[in-house]
Write an enzyme that holds these catalytic residues in place. Structure first.
Site, PDB file in Angstrom:
ATOM      1  N   LYS A  33       0.848  -1.199   0.000  1.00  0.00           N
ATOM      2  CA  LYS A  33       0.000   0.000   0.000  1.00  0.00           C
ATOM      3  C   LYS A  33       0.885   1.252   0.000  1.00  0.00           C
ATOM      4  O   LYS A  33       2.098   1.164   0.266  1.00  0.00           O
ATOM      5  CB  LYS A  33      -0.915  -0.012   1.231  1.00  0.00           C
ATOM      6  CG  LYS A  33      -0.177   0.045   2.570  1.00  0.00           C
ATOM      7  CD  LYS A  33      -1.114  -0.168   3.751  1.00  0.00           C
ATOM      8  CE  LYS A  33      -0.356  -0.207   5.065  1.00  0.00           C
ATOM      9  NZ  LYS A  33      -1.219  -0.590   6.192  1.00  0.00           N
ATOM     10  N   TYR A 253      17.803  29.115   7.597  1.00  0.00           N
ATOM     11  CA  TYR A 253      16.608  29.804   8.103  1.00  0.00           C
ATOM     12  C   TYR A 253      16.593  29.833   9.630  1.00  0.00           C
ATOM     13  O   TYR A 253      16.874  28.831  10.286  1.00  0.00           O
ATOM     14  CB  TYR A 253      15.349  29.070   7.644  1.00  0.00           C
ATOM     15  CG  TYR A 253      15.013  29.285   6.190  1.00  0.00           C
ATOM     16  CD1 TYR A 253      14.703  30.549   5.699  1.00  0.00           C
ATOM     17  CD2 TYR A 253      14.982  28.202   5.317  1.00  0.00           C
ATOM     18  CE1 TYR A 253      14.384  30.738   4.358  1.00  0.00           C
ATOM     19  CE2 TYR A 253      14.656  28.368   3.984  1.00  0.00           C
ATOM     20  CZ  TYR A 253      14.354  29.652   3.513  1.00  0.00           C
ATOM     21  OH  TYR A 253      14.042  29.823   2.194  1.00  0.00           O
TER      22      TYR A 253
END
Ligand SMILES: *Cc1c(COP(=O)(O)O)cnc(C)c1O
EC number: 5.1.1.1
Length: 356
Positions: A33, A253
């Site tokens: 899956k 950042y």
């Protein structure tokens, strides 16, 4: 070309599948899956098809992708059908189907089918997500049996805490399951990866290994059987820029890292848009040219930064492994406070390159 890639080792995938079979002594549905946990469902299913007893996916959309690619082996729908009109496609494509709710039994009773279905009747043995209540289980089984619409019923349940090896909950769930199935002579399926690896006492005609196929451990602690798994995915990229910084300079950042000594910073073409976890903190292990170093500063969308200060031979173009054999996905996941399942499923943008 941007050097971010995920190498997928199909020999390792087959090794892990065989290990699941060997440890359980059962038939094994390879759980593919979520695009085989990010590894590419079609290619993984093709690599396993010659030996696999079958596959499991979450829903019919995922199953049809495999059928369209020519996969003929049995495919189980782990969440069954969401709407009754899926039953026609389930029949047409000869899919096996989990039944986890009374409305699904009613839908099967009412369906106009040409061939009987193979269903896996799911019991809620204590996870309390889906599955029939223990009090409804025997009646549900009998209804399916007399409906004339099913040819085979496998009894299944799912463990909530099989990854916690010293937890009694799996034994409790097992007892609920054993009680609910008393007197029913049908095949059973209980075990996902942690239960295949860690709960040999649980009965199984069928096991449902997922994460272990991809070579990652479902456990937080070291476990002997899990140590035999081979990582299937190597997430890699390259150093695309180098900076020499004096003490006291910020990187990236938010200045989440400030150099505490003269620091050589390597910039890697890999970011959270590729699926590398943004929450990985400074100190998360990264391999550069085969040697272990650390992530520094905040992970950005397309790049992340690593400490090259103690790797003077490393530089522009150096090979970087974000996870794989030298640094396990489970280790990176632990640093980022998540699980390898999520790291794999989040993979995007990087090209998958197969070998084996
Ligand atoms: C996803 C899933 C599995 C596989 O679980 P792993 O922990 O990855 O082995 C097994 N059974 C069911 C019902 C699932 O939904």
């Amino acid at each position: 070309m941007r050097p971010a890639r995920a190498l997928i080792d199909l020999d390792a995938l087959r090794h892990n599948y065989r290990l699941a079979r060997e440890l359980s002594g059962a038939r094994a549905l390879a759980v593919v899956k979520a695009d085989a946990y990010g590894h590419g469902a079609v290619r993984c299913a093709q690599a396993l098809e010659a030996e696999a007893d079958g596959f499991a996916v979450a829903c019919i959309e995922e199953a049809l992708v495999l059928r369209e690619a020519g996969i003929r082996a049995p495919i189980l729908l782990l969440e069954g059908f969401f709407e009754a009109d899926e039953l026609a496609l389930i029949e047409q494509h000869e899919l096996w189907c989990v039944v986890h709710a009374l409305w699904q039994i009613e839908a099967i009773e009412r369906a106009h089918l040409h061939k009987p279905l193979q269903v896996w009747l799911k019991l809620d043995s204590g996870m309390h997500r889906v599955g029939l209540h223990p009090a409804d289980y025997q009646a549900g089984y009998q209804r399916l049996l007399v409906s004339g619409k099913v040819s085979k019923i496998v009894l299944m349940s799912h463990f909530a805490r099989a990854d916690e090896l010293d937890c009694a909950r799996s034994e409790e769930q097992l007892a609920v399951f054993e009680h609910a199935r008393q007197g029913l002579s049908a095949e059973v399926s209980l075990r996902n990866s942690p239960a295949v690896l860690g709960w040999p006492q649980a009965p199984s005609d069928w096991v449902r290994p997922g994460i272990m196929l991809y070579g990652a451990t479902p456990f937080e602690q070291v476990q002997a059987e899990a140590a035999r798994l081979k990582p299937v995915m190597t997430l890699q990229s390259k150093i695309i820029s180098v900076r020499e910084l004096p003490t006291g300079e910020p990187v990236g950042y938010g200045a989440r890292f400030v150099s505490e000594r003269p620091t050589r910073v390597g910039v890697v073409a890999m970011g959270y848009a590729d699926g590398y976890p943004r929450h990985a903190p400074t100190g998360t292990p990264v391999i550069v040219d085969g040697q272990r170093t650390r992530l520094i500063g905040r992970v950005s969308m397309d790049m992340l930064t690593v400490d090259l200060t103690d790797l003077p031979q490393a530089g522009l173009g150096s090979q970087v492994q974000l996870w794989g054999e030298q640094v396990l996905a489970s280790e990176v996941a632990a640093c980022a406070e998540t699980i390898p399942y999520q790291l794999f499923c989040n993979l995007r943008r990087v090209s998958l390159v197969y070998r084996g």
